[in-house]
Write a protein that holds these residues in place. Structure first.
Motif, PDB file in Angstrom:
ATOM      1  N   TYR A  53       0.823  -1.201   0.000  1.00  0.00           N
ATOM      2  CA  TYR A  53       0.000   0.000   0.000  1.00  0.00           C
ATOM      3  C   TYR A  53       0.863   1.260   0.000  1.00  0.00           C
ATOM      4  N   TYR A  74      -2.682  -1.546  -3.407  1.00  0.00           N
ATOM      5  CA  TYR A  74      -3.537  -0.361  -3.392  1.00  0.00           C
ATOM      6  C   TYR A  74      -2.694   0.903  -3.289  1.00  0.00           C
ATOM      7  N   ASN A  98      -6.151  -2.073  -6.933  1.00  0.00           N
ATOM      8  CA  ASN A  98      -6.934  -0.929  -7.371  1.00  0.00           C
ATOM      9  C   ASN A  98      -6.277   0.372  -6.890  1.00  0.00           C
ATOM     10  N   TYR A  99      -6.699   1.478  -7.476  1.00  0.00           N
ATOM     11  CA  TYR A  99      -6.251   2.834  -7.122  1.00  0.00           C
ATOM     12  C   TYR A  99      -4.751   3.035  -7.301  1.00  0.00           C
TER      13      TYR A  99
END
Length: 140
Positions: A53, A74, A98-99
């Motif tokens: 992340y 992410y 995602n993102y």
């Protein structure tokens, strides 16, 4: 690294052959900067999981390499500067992503389970994930 769980956060890794090479059961990477490495993150284990992340991968030859692990990605930035560089080169049993920002698109910059993708749209359509990820210049 080999063990049960490693959490790596708030670090900068620059000019390494392999910045993070892990056989751990669970690897978590948060808020790190990976710059100018041959392999920024290399995770190899049949039963491993990795949560990645809010990291910046800049000017690496291969940003994320995995084999047979479950992977969650992410809010990462993958900025490629060399022809032939890869943002993702992964073989994952389970992939949730995602993102993320991928820039720029180029031939084979994403490889998932042996299949190469030249555009983010092509990858999104085939994998059915990363629908809110985008290709845009982060303007470093």
């Amino acid at each position: 690294m080999d063990g049960q769980k490693f959490i790596i956060r708030y670090n900068s890794f620059s000019q390494h052959t392999e910045a993070v090479y892990s056989f751990a059961e669970n690897t978590e990477l948060y808020y790190n900067v990976f710059h100018n490495n041959d392999y920024a993150v290399d995770i190899h284990s049949y039963l491993s999981t990795a949560e990645i992340y809010n990291n910046v991968f800049y000017d690496n030859q291969e940003s994320l390499v995995t084999s047979y692990s479950d992977l969650v990605l992410y809010n990462n930035i993958f900025y490629l500067t060399n022809a032939g560089a890869k943002a993702l080169n992964i073989n994952a049993q389970k992939l949730v992503s995602n993102y993320n920002i991928f820039y720029p698109q180029q031939t084979g910059f994403i490889a998932v389970n042996g299949k190469q993708f030249n555009t983010l749209t092509e990858y999104q359509a085939d994998a059915g994930i990363d629908d809110l990820s985008e290709t845009s210049d982060p303007e470093f």
